[in-house]
Structures are given as C-alpha cells and as structure tokens.
Design a protein around this motif. Structure first.
Motif, PDB file in Angstrom:
ATOM      1  N   THR A 206       0.853  -1.183   0.000  1.00  0.00           N
ATOM      2  CA  THR A 206       0.000   0.000   0.000  1.00  0.00           C
ATOM      3  C   THR A 206       0.887   1.230   0.000  1.00  0.00           C
ATOM      4  OG1 THR A 206      -1.940   0.991   1.057  1.00  0.00           O
ATOM      5  CG2 THR A 206      -0.188   0.252   2.521  1.00  0.00           C
ATOM      6  N   VAL A 207       0.308   2.360  -0.376  1.00  0.00           N
ATOM      7  CA  VAL A 207       1.034   3.634  -0.409  1.00  0.00           C
ATOM      8  C   VAL A 207       0.421   4.548   0.638  1.00  0.00           C
ATOM      9  CG1 VAL A 207       1.693   5.619  -1.830  1.00  0.00           C
ATOM     10  CG2 VAL A 207       1.516   3.334  -2.868  1.00  0.00           C
ATOM     11  N   ASP A 208       1.278   5.191   1.450  1.00  0.00           N
ATOM     12  CA  ASP A 208       0.760   6.061   2.497  1.00  0.00           C
ATOM     13  C   ASP A 208       0.679   7.515   2.030  1.00  0.00           C
ATOM     14  OD1 ASP A 208       3.323   7.208   2.792  1.00  0.00           O
ATOM     15  OD2 ASP A 208       3.835   5.971   4.525  1.00  0.00           O
ATOM     16  N   ALA A 209       0.208   8.386   2.917  1.00  0.00           N
ATOM     17  CA  ALA A 209      -0.032   9.784   2.560  1.00  0.00           C
ATOM     18  C   ALA A 209       1.251  10.536   2.250  1.00  0.00           C
ATOM     19  CB  ALA A 209      -0.789  10.480   3.681  1.00  0.00           C
ATOM     20  N   TRP A 214       4.570   0.704   1.565  1.00  0.00           N
ATOM     21  CA  TRP A 214       4.652  -0.336   2.581  1.00  0.00           C
ATOM     22  C   TRP A 214       4.431  -1.677   1.884  1.00  0.00           C
ATOM     23  CZ3 TRP A 214       5.556   0.341   7.833  1.00  0.00           C
ATOM     24  CH2 TRP A 214       5.498   1.662   8.309  1.00  0.00           C
ATOM     25  N   ALA A 215       5.410  -2.574   1.997  1.00  0.00           N
ATOM     26  CA  ALA A 215       5.305  -3.885   1.362  1.00  0.00           C
ATOM     27  C   ALA A 215       5.379  -4.981   2.407  1.00  0.00           C
ATOM     28  CB  ALA A 215       6.412  -4.077   0.329  1.00  0.00           C
ATOM     29  N   ALA A 216       4.494  -5.977   2.278  1.00  0.00           N
ATOM     30  CA  ALA A 216       4.537  -7.163   3.127  1.00  0.00           C
ATOM     31  C   ALA A 216       5.473  -8.173   2.477  1.00  0.00           C
ATOM     32  CB  ALA A 216       3.138  -7.754   3.276  1.00  0.00           C
ATOM     33  N   PHE A 217       6.287  -8.839   3.291  1.00  0.00           N
ATOM     34  CA  PHE A 217       7.275  -9.771   2.751  1.00  0.00           C
ATOM     35  C   PHE A 217       6.943 -11.210   3.132  1.00  0.00           C
ATOM     36  CE2 PHE A 217       9.415  -6.046   1.627  1.00  0.00           C
ATOM     37  CZ  PHE A 217      10.447  -6.371   0.751  1.00  0.00           C
ATOM     38  N   TRP A 218       6.613 -11.979   2.095  1.00  0.00           N
ATOM     39  CA  TRP A 218       6.328 -13.412   2.219  1.00  0.00           C
ATOM     40  C   TRP A 218       7.634 -14.128   2.578  1.00  0.00           C
ATOM     41  CZ3 TRP A 218       2.012 -16.554   1.592  1.00  0.00           C
ATOM     42  CH2 TRP A 218       2.237 -17.909   1.301  1.00  0.00           C
ATOM     43  N   ASP A 219       7.578 -14.951   3.595  1.00  0.00           N
ATOM     44  CA  ASP A 219       8.762 -15.633   4.128  1.00  0.00           C
ATOM     45  C   ASP A 219       9.813 -14.652   4.630  1.00  0.00           C
ATOM     46  OD1 ASP A 219       7.775 -18.180   3.827  1.00  0.00           O
ATOM     47  OD2 ASP A 219       8.810 -18.579   1.936  1.00  0.00           O
ATOM     48  N   GLY A 220       9.416 -13.426   4.867  1.00  0.00           N
ATOM     49  CA  GLY A 220      10.326 -12.429   5.408  1.00  0.00           C
ATOM     50  C   GLY A 220       9.930 -11.981   6.796  1.00  0.00           C
ATOM     51  N   GLY A 221       8.683 -12.289   7.203  1.00  0.00           N
ATOM     52  CA  GLY A 221       8.222 -11.955   8.544  1.00  0.00           C
ATOM     53  C   GLY A 221       8.274 -10.486   8.872  1.00  0.00           C
ATOM     54  N   ALA A 222       7.995  -9.628   7.882  1.00  0.00           N
ATOM     55  CA  ALA A 222       8.145  -8.198   8.131  1.00  0.00           C
ATOM     56  C   ALA A 222       7.342  -7.375   7.145  1.00  0.00           C
ATOM     57  CB  ALA A 222       9.619  -7.794   8.029  1.00  0.00           C
ATOM     58  N   LEU A 223       7.084  -6.124   7.568  1.00  0.00           N
ATOM     59  CA  LEU A 223       6.663  -5.067   6.668  1.00  0.00           C
ATOM     60  C   LEU A 223       7.859  -4.153   6.476  1.00  0.00           C
ATOM     61  CD1 LEU A 223       3.250  -3.979   8.245  1.00  0.00           C
ATOM     62  CD2 LEU A 223       3.589  -5.560   6.340  1.00  0.00           C
ATOM     63  N   ARG A 224       8.015  -3.656   5.261  1.00  0.00           N
ATOM     64  CA  ARG A 224       9.100  -2.704   5.000  1.00  0.00           C
ATOM     65  C   ARG A 224       8.541  -1.507   4.251  1.00  0.00           C
ATOM     66  NH1 ARG A 224      11.982  -7.831   3.975  1.00  0.00           N
ATOM     67  NH2 ARG A 224      13.485  -8.108   5.685  1.00  0.00           N
ATOM     68  N   ARG A 225       9.004  -0.318   4.657  1.00  0.00           N
ATOM     69  CA  ARG A 225       8.579   0.913   3.996  1.00  0.00           C
ATOM     70  C   ARG A 225       9.727   1.484   3.182  1.00  0.00           C
ATOM     71  NH1 ARG A 225       6.579   6.582   6.719  1.00  0.00           N
ATOM     72  NH2 ARG A 225       8.829   6.812   6.988  1.00  0.00           N
ATOM     73  N   PHE A 226       9.381   1.878   1.959  1.00  0.00           N
ATOM     74  CA  PHE A 226      10.351   2.471   1.046  1.00  0.00           C
ATOM     75  C   PHE A 226       9.882   3.873   0.665  1.00  0.00           C
ATOM     76  CE2 PHE A 226      10.390  -2.113   0.528  1.00  0.00           C
ATOM     77  CZ  PHE A 226      11.744  -2.429   0.568  1.00  0.00           C
ATOM     78  N   THR A 227      10.822   4.793   0.562  1.00  0.00           N
ATOM     79  CA  THR A 227      10.489   6.151   0.147  1.00  0.00           C
ATOM     80  C   THR A 227      10.148   6.168  -1.341  1.00  0.00           C
ATOM     81  OG1 THR A 227      12.728   6.752  -0.513  1.00  0.00           O
ATOM     82  CG2 THR A 227      12.161   7.001   1.834  1.00  0.00           C
TER      83      THR A 227
END
Length: 293
Positions: A206-209, A214-227
């Motif tokens: 998803t994209v924030d304001a 924000w990307a969910a990572f399969w087999d990564g156990g995390a959310l990661r945010r990219f600029t």
C-alpha cells in the motif's frame, strides 16, 4: 513476542484484529462507506468483512478461489476470481463482469485505480514463469492486458498525485514503477527497488499519505517501507513469517492492517499465522477509490 523499537523491530502495540486460520489471507482494503475492512482467504474461497468498531465479522463464500475483493461505488464488491472478474450487488446477487477461463490459472491481487478501473492480476497455480497477466478492467468489463507475461502478479499502488503506478511481480523480488498517462494507461517501466538483499519476497503493498510504499514480505516476517525514491527507511518485524499484504484503515486511516497466511507454516511455531493483524497509529493512509462499475 517482545516489544521493540518502532523504527526497527517488532512494533509496540501490535494487535490481533481477527483471530483466523486463513489458508492464504490477502488483500485488506478499507471500505470508508461501510466503515469496515474487506479481505479474502484465497484458497478457502471466502471474502471476509470486519467492522473494527463493533467487532462484527461476516464471511461471504465464493464459488471459486478469490484473489481480491474491493468495494464498488454503488455498494457491493468487485472480485477477482479464478475465471475472471465478477460483481456482487449489495443484496448479494452475483454476476460476471468479465469471464475468461484459462485452465491452471487464477486471479490474484488487484487494486482500483484513481479513475475507478480495476487492475487485476493473475498467476498460474504452478507459478510457471510468465504464466500470469496484469490487466486493466474498465467499469463496463472491457479489459486491456497491460503486462502479458507476469509470474505472480501481486502488489499494486498509486502515488498520492496519481502519476506513478507501483507493481510487484513477486519472484522478481522487485518493486517496479510506471508513469501514468492522462488516459490512465502506463509507460516507462523501471525498477524502483531491488529487494534481493532482503529476507523474503515482496507481496502485497500500500502507499501512504507521504507517498511511501509499505510492502509485506512473504517468508520475510516483516513489513518494510520504502520512500518514493526507493530507499528502505523502516522495517517492522511480525510474529508470522508469511505476511501477504497491508492496508491502512479505520476512521482516520491511521491503523495498518496486515493479512497473513498459514499455508506451509507450522501452526505450533506460528499460532497467529492466518490471522488479520493491525498496527494502530502506525501512519496515515490514502483513501482508496471504489470500483466504478
């Protein structure tokens, strides 16, 4: 689970929105009219509706595997099914909008563009390279295949100004970006983020304001945010390995919901696998347009 630094680690305040045993939970989307979250369990052929204010849950069974469900402008849902795109009216009546049967293939993630069209992805059950597609489906059902050779069509999102489209074909481990034309079409595909050096595979997003991804990572156990420039600036670890997608919801679009999967996971090691999780107050999301059909 132990609390961690919100800038890097398991987020403080992580909650279980819906304790569920979803085989392949996917595609959370906030419906601002009904004030509820819509998400799916692909392999169980179910659409889940959740009202966080009351805790009320509704399950809508579908006749086929359902890759995504999104609110419609006049009520009801548009669904990306195994054999095409269908519509549920507010009274529950179903009809096909576009039926395209391809043996061994199913619908996967989908998202609604700012102009109200549905961008619907497909993939092969055997995940054969290039066996899927990404198509733009107009409100009247007319479809244009934008990408004819996708492997696992997944995350989609638009920049706040609508001028950029972000896309994930999961096995490539990339987040690509397109320039959006005046007519809603896209050109100029390029790699924004190469996640090969990170654990797991990018899935839904998803994209924030702020225009961050924000990307969910399969087999990564995390959310990661990219600029918007593709720089990783935040990691939120999760108590499940197979995070599948995320979306902001709630009245102020400040709560980040995360869908998860339990397929291929040891439930004794990951008891929350398959549940819908939520991170309250994590940021600010963008209103998601309804499908115009």
């Amino acid at each position: 689970m132990t609390g961690g630094d919100k800038e890097d680690g398991v987020a403080d305040g992580l909650e279980i929105a819906v304790r569920e045993r979803a085989e392949l939970g996917e595609g959370p989307t906030w419906d601002p009219v009904a004030e509820r979250l819509v998400w799916v369990d692909i392999l169980s052929s179910r659409v889940h509706l959740f009202d966080p204010a009351t805790g009320r849950r509704t399950v809508l069974p579908t006749e086929q595997h359902v890759g995504a469900a999104k609110p419609r402008r006049d009520g009801g849902l548009v669904v990306n099914l195994r054999d095409g795109v269908g519509l549920y009216d507010p009274d529950g009546t179903f009809r096909w909008l576009r039926r395209e049967v391809v043996r061994g293939r199913r619908g996967n993630d989908a998202a609604v563009a700012p102009d109200g069209a549905l961008w619907a992805g497909t993939m092969r059950y055997d995940e054969r390279t290039g066996g899927g597609t990404l198509s733009r489906v107009a409100p009247d059902g007319a479809a244009l295949t934008v990408l004819p050779e996708v492997t696992v069509s997944n995350g989609l999102g638009w920049s706040p100004d609508g001028r950029a489209l972000y896309f994930i074909d999961t096995p490539t481990r990339r987040i690509d970006v397109f320039t959006v034309a005046e007519d809603g079409g896209v050109t100029g595909r390029r790699v924004l983020v190469d996640t090969a050096g990170l654990s797991g595979f990018p899935d839904g997003m998803t994209v924030d304001a702020d225009g961050c991804l924000w990307a969910a990572f399969w087999d990564g156990g995390a959310l990661r945010r990219f600029t918007p420039e593709g720089v990783l600036d935040r990691t939120v670890e999760l108590p499940v390995s197979r995070a599948t997608a995320c979306a902001f919801g709630g009245g102020g679009l400040t709560d980040l919901y995360v869908s998860t999967a339990r397929v291929g996971v040891d439930p004794r090691a990951e008891p929350l696998a398959g549940s819908l999780l939520v991170l309250p107050g994590l940021g600010h999301g963008l209103p998601q347009p309804p499908f115009a059909g």
